[in-house]
Design a protein around this motif. Structure first.
Motif, PDB file in Angstrom:
ATOM      1  N   MET A 242      34.641  39.849  34.664  1.00 61.43           N
ATOM      2  CA  MET A 242      34.065  39.349  35.882  1.00 61.43           C
ATOM      3  C   MET A 242      32.636  39.862  35.959  1.00 61.43           C
ATOM      4  SD  MET A 242      35.217  41.359  39.426  1.00 61.43           S
ATOM      5  CE  MET A 242      36.903  41.482  39.044  1.00 61.43           C
ATOM      6  N   THR A 243      31.813  39.123  36.656  1.00 55.26           N
ATOM      7  CA  THR A 243      30.429  39.556  36.828  1.00 55.26           C
ATOM      8  C   THR A 243      30.376  40.809  37.697  1.00 55.26           C
ATOM      9  OG1 THR A 243      28.258  38.941  37.695  1.00 55.26           O
ATOM     10  CG2 THR A 243      30.122  37.938  38.751  1.00 55.26           C
ATOM     11  N   GLY A 244      29.413  41.652  37.468  1.00 53.49           N
ATOM     12  CA  GLY A 244      29.274  42.881  38.217  1.00 53.49           C
ATOM     13  C   GLY A 244      28.819  42.679  39.653  1.00 53.49           C
ATOM     14  N   LYS A 245      28.526  41.426  40.032  1.00 57.40           N
ATOM     15  CA  LYS A 245      28.041  41.133  41.387  1.00 57.40           C
ATOM     16  C   LYS A 245      29.152  40.743  42.351  1.00 57.40           C
ATOM     17  CE  LYS A 245      23.418  39.851  39.955  1.00 57.40           C
ATOM     18  NZ  LYS A 245      22.352  38.869  40.092  1.00 57.40           N
ATOM     19  N   TRP A 246      30.401  40.778  41.928  1.00 59.92           N
ATOM     20  CA  TRP A 246      31.516  40.426  42.806  1.00 59.92           C
ATOM     21  C   TRP A 246      31.693  41.474  43.895  1.00 59.92           C
ATOM     22  CZ3 TRP A 246      35.226  36.546  43.107  1.00 59.92           C
ATOM     23  CH2 TRP A 246      35.134  35.554  42.155  1.00 59.92           C
ATOM     24  N   LEU A 247      32.026  41.012  45.089  1.00 55.78           N
ATOM     25  CA  LEU A 247      32.421  41.890  46.190  1.00 55.78           C
ATOM     26  C   LEU A 247      33.738  41.385  46.729  1.00 55.78           C
ATOM     27  CD1 LEU A 247      29.220  42.380  48.396  1.00 55.78           C
ATOM     28  CD2 LEU A 247      30.329  44.066  46.945  1.00 55.78           C
ATOM     29  N   VAL A 248      34.622  42.283  47.054  1.00 57.60           N
ATOM     30  CA  VAL A 248      35.883  41.928  47.711  1.00 57.60           C
ATOM     31  C   VAL A 248      36.059  42.861  48.897  1.00 57.60           C
ATOM     32  CG1 VAL A 248      36.994  41.007  45.635  1.00 57.60           C
ATOM     33  CG2 VAL A 248      37.263  43.408  46.203  1.00 57.60           C
ATOM     34  N   TYR A 249      36.879  42.456  49.844  1.00 54.04           N
ATOM     35  CA  TYR A 249      37.149  43.294  50.998  1.00 54.04           C
ATOM     36  C   TYR A 249      38.553  43.867  50.862  1.00 54.04           C
ATOM     37  CZ  TYR A 249      37.790  44.922  55.747  1.00 54.04           C
ATOM     38  OH  TYR A 249      38.028  45.708  56.840  1.00 54.04           O
ATOM     39  N   SER A 250      38.666  45.174  50.997  1.00 52.89           N
ATOM     40  CA  SER A 250      39.963  45.846  50.969  1.00 52.89           C
ATOM     41  C   SER A 250      40.417  46.054  52.404  1.00 52.89           C
ATOM     42  CB  SER A 250      39.851  47.195  50.251  1.00 52.89           C
ATOM     43  OG  SER A 250      41.039  47.934  50.452  1.00 52.89           O
TER      44      SER A 250
ATOM     45  N   GLY B  29      43.453  45.664  34.803  1.00 52.40           N
ATOM     46  CA  GLY B  29      42.754  44.893  35.818  1.00 52.40           C
ATOM     47  C   GLY B  29      41.354  45.457  35.963  1.00 52.40           C
ATOM     48  N   TRP B  30      40.726  45.184  37.079  1.00 51.91           N
ATOM     49  CA  TRP B  30      39.373  45.657  37.319  1.00 51.91           C
ATOM     50  C   TRP B  30      39.410  46.801  38.314  1.00 51.91           C
ATOM     51  CZ3 TRP B  30      40.729  40.748  36.262  1.00 51.91           C
ATOM     52  CH2 TRP B  30      40.064  40.134  35.193  1.00 51.91           C
ATOM     53  N   LYS B  31      38.914  47.949  37.890  1.00 49.77           N
ATOM     54  CA  LYS B  31      38.819  49.084  38.802  1.00 49.77           C
ATOM     55  C   LYS B  31      37.697  48.799  39.789  1.00 49.77           C
ATOM     56  CE  LYS B  31      40.452  52.593  35.589  1.00 49.77           C
ATOM     57  NZ  LYS B  31      40.123  53.819  34.865  1.00 49.77           N
ATOM     58  N   LEU B  32      37.946  49.131  41.053  1.00 49.87           N
ATOM     59  CA  LEU B  32      36.970  48.892  42.102  1.00 49.87           C
ATOM     60  C   LEU B  32      36.548  50.199  42.742  1.00 49.87           C
ATOM     61  CD1 LEU B  32      38.741  45.859  43.833  1.00 49.87           C
ATOM     62  CD2 LEU B  32      36.935  45.797  42.102  1.00 49.87           C
ATOM     63  N   THR B  33      35.380  50.173  43.366  1.00 53.68           N
ATOM     64  CA  THR B  33      34.880  51.317  44.107  1.00 53.68           C
ATOM     65  C   THR B  33      34.297  50.835  45.426  1.00 53.68           C
ATOM     66  OG1 THR B  33      33.535  53.326  43.936  1.00 53.68           O
ATOM     67  CG2 THR B  33      32.561  51.318  43.064  1.00 53.68           C
TER      68      THR B  33
ATOM     69  N   PRO C 276      33.065  46.090  41.474  1.00 51.44           N
ATOM     70  CA  PRO C 276      33.581  46.619  40.212  1.00 51.44           C
ATOM     71  C   PRO C 276      33.042  48.025  39.968  1.00 51.44           C
ATOM     72  CG  PRO C 276      32.813  44.371  39.913  1.00 51.44           C
ATOM     73  CD  PRO C 276      32.386  44.799  41.286  1.00 51.44           C
ATOM     74  N   ALA C 277      33.910  48.935  39.543  1.00 48.29           N
ATOM     75  CA  ALA C 277      33.530  50.337  39.338  1.00 48.29           C
ATOM     76  C   ALA C 277      32.716  50.531  38.066  1.00 48.29           C
ATOM     77  CB  ALA C 277      34.775  51.223  39.309  1.00 48.29           C
ATOM     78  N   THR C 278      33.014  49.759  37.041  1.00 46.43           N
ATOM     79  CA  THR C 278      32.340  49.918  35.753  1.00 46.43           C
ATOM     80  C   THR C 278      31.669  48.608  35.376  1.00 46.43           C
ATOM     81  OG1 THR C 278      34.106  51.435  35.094  1.00 46.43           O
ATOM     82  CG2 THR C 278      32.667  50.623  33.351  1.00 46.43           C
ATOM     83  N   VAL C 279      30.333  48.615  35.329  1.00 48.85           N
ATOM     84  CA  VAL C 279      29.571  47.417  34.983  1.00 48.85           C
ATOM     85  C   VAL C 279      28.629  47.765  33.841  1.00 48.85           C
ATOM     86  CG1 VAL C 279      27.951  45.664  35.805  1.00 48.85           C
ATOM     87  CG2 VAL C 279      29.685  46.577  37.363  1.00 48.85           C
ATOM     88  N   SER C 280      28.646  46.950  32.803  1.00 44.16           N
ATOM     89  CA  SER C 280      27.753  47.140  31.661  1.00 44.16           C
ATOM     90  C   SER C 280      27.171  45.787  31.280  1.00 44.16           C
ATOM     91  CB  SER C 280      28.525  47.741  30.484  1.00 44.16           C
ATOM     92  OG  SER C 280      27.681  47.857  29.360  1.00 44.16           O
ATOM     93  N   GLY C 281      25.863  45.683  31.260  1.00 45.57           N
ATOM     94  CA  GLY C 281      25.226  44.413  30.927  1.00 45.57           C
ATOM     95  C   GLY C 281      25.526  43.330  31.942  1.00 45.57           C
TER      96      GLY C 281
ATOM     97  N   LYS D 215      34.479  44.638  32.576  1.00 40.37           N
ATOM     98  CA  LYS D 215      35.651  44.296  31.766  1.00 40.37           C
ATOM     99  C   LYS D 215      36.893  44.916  32.374  1.00 40.37           C
ATOM    100  CE  LYS D 215      33.083  43.858  27.492  1.00 40.37           C
ATOM    101  NZ  LYS D 215      32.925  44.303  26.117  1.00 40.37           N
ATOM    102  N   ASN D 216      38.034  44.255  32.164  1.00 37.12           N
ATOM    103  CA  ASN D 216      39.268  44.850  32.686  1.00 37.12           C
ATOM    104  C   ASN D 216      39.597  46.113  31.897  1.00 37.12           C
ATOM    105  OD1 ASN D 216      40.094  43.434  30.363  1.00 37.12           O
ATOM    106  ND2 ASN D 216      42.090  43.005  31.203  1.00 37.12           N
ATOM    107  N   GLU D 217      40.293  47.027  32.573  1.00 34.45           N
ATOM    108  CA  GLU D 217      40.624  48.321  31.996  1.00 34.45           C
ATOM    109  C   GLU D 217      42.096  48.618  32.221  1.00 34.45           C
ATOM    110  OE1 GLU D 217      37.920  51.524  33.166  1.00 34.45           O
ATOM    111  OE2 GLU D 217      36.710  50.004  34.161  1.00 34.45           O
ATOM    112  N   GLU D 218      42.649  49.527  31.423  1.00 36.14           N
ATOM    113  CA  GLU D 218      44.014  49.992  31.629  1.00 36.14           C
ATOM    114  C   GLU D 218      44.006  51.147  32.612  1.00 36.14           C
ATOM    115  OE1 GLU D 218      46.562  51.383  28.468  1.00 36.14           O
ATOM    116  OE2 GLU D 218      46.849  49.338  27.803  1.00 36.14           O
ATOM    117  N   PHE D 219      45.010  51.193  33.466  1.00 33.02           N
ATOM    118  CA  PHE D 219      45.179  52.309  34.389  1.00 33.02           C
ATOM    119  C   PHE D 219      46.639  52.400  34.763  1.00 33.02           C
ATOM    120  CE2 PHE D 219      43.396  48.610  36.553  1.00 33.02           C
ATOM    121  CZ  PHE D 219      44.394  48.283  37.449  1.00 33.02           C
ATOM    122  N   THR D 220      47.028  53.533  35.353  1.00 33.80           N
ATOM    123  CA  THR D 220      48.428  53.697  35.733  1.00 33.80           C
ATOM    124  C   THR D 220      48.723  52.909  37.001  1.00 33.80           C
ATOM    125  OG1 THR D 220      47.981  55.687  37.018  1.00 33.80           O
ATOM    126  CG2 THR D 220      48.567  55.997  34.698  1.00 33.80           C
TER     127      THR D 220
END
Length: 74
Positions: free
Chosen positions: A1-9, A50-54, A18-23, A27-32
């Motif tokens: 997903m693009t690093g410019k996405w915003l969602v409301y929790s 999925g995508w970690k968010l901050t 998105p917590a991790t944006v490069s370029g 990218k989706n990541e593994e997590f527990t």
């Protein structure tokens, strides 16, 4: 997903990005599964991906502190 996405929790009452944006891409990541913010879904053991968010403030997203309802996007 693009690093410019915003969602409301709703559970955290804040905007998330998105917590991790490069370029410009996140990218989706593994997590527990215990770190998933999905209280209505119940427990789920093991690894997920999925995508970690901050959390991000309205000001950091370029939005006013208060947004009057109803919101109309054109």
């Amino acid at each position: 997903m693009t690093g410019k996405w915003l969602v409301y929790s709703g559970s955290m009452s804040t905007l998330m990005r998105p917590a991790t944006v490069s370029g410009g891409v996140s990218k989706n990541e593994e997590f527990t599964s215990s770190t998933i913010d999905n209280p209505g879904c119940g427990s789920s053991a093991g690894q997920r991906s999925g995508w970690k968010l901050t959390a991000i403030s309205n000001a950091a997203a370029g939005l006013p502190d208060t947004i009057a309802k109803p919101v109309e996007i054109r």
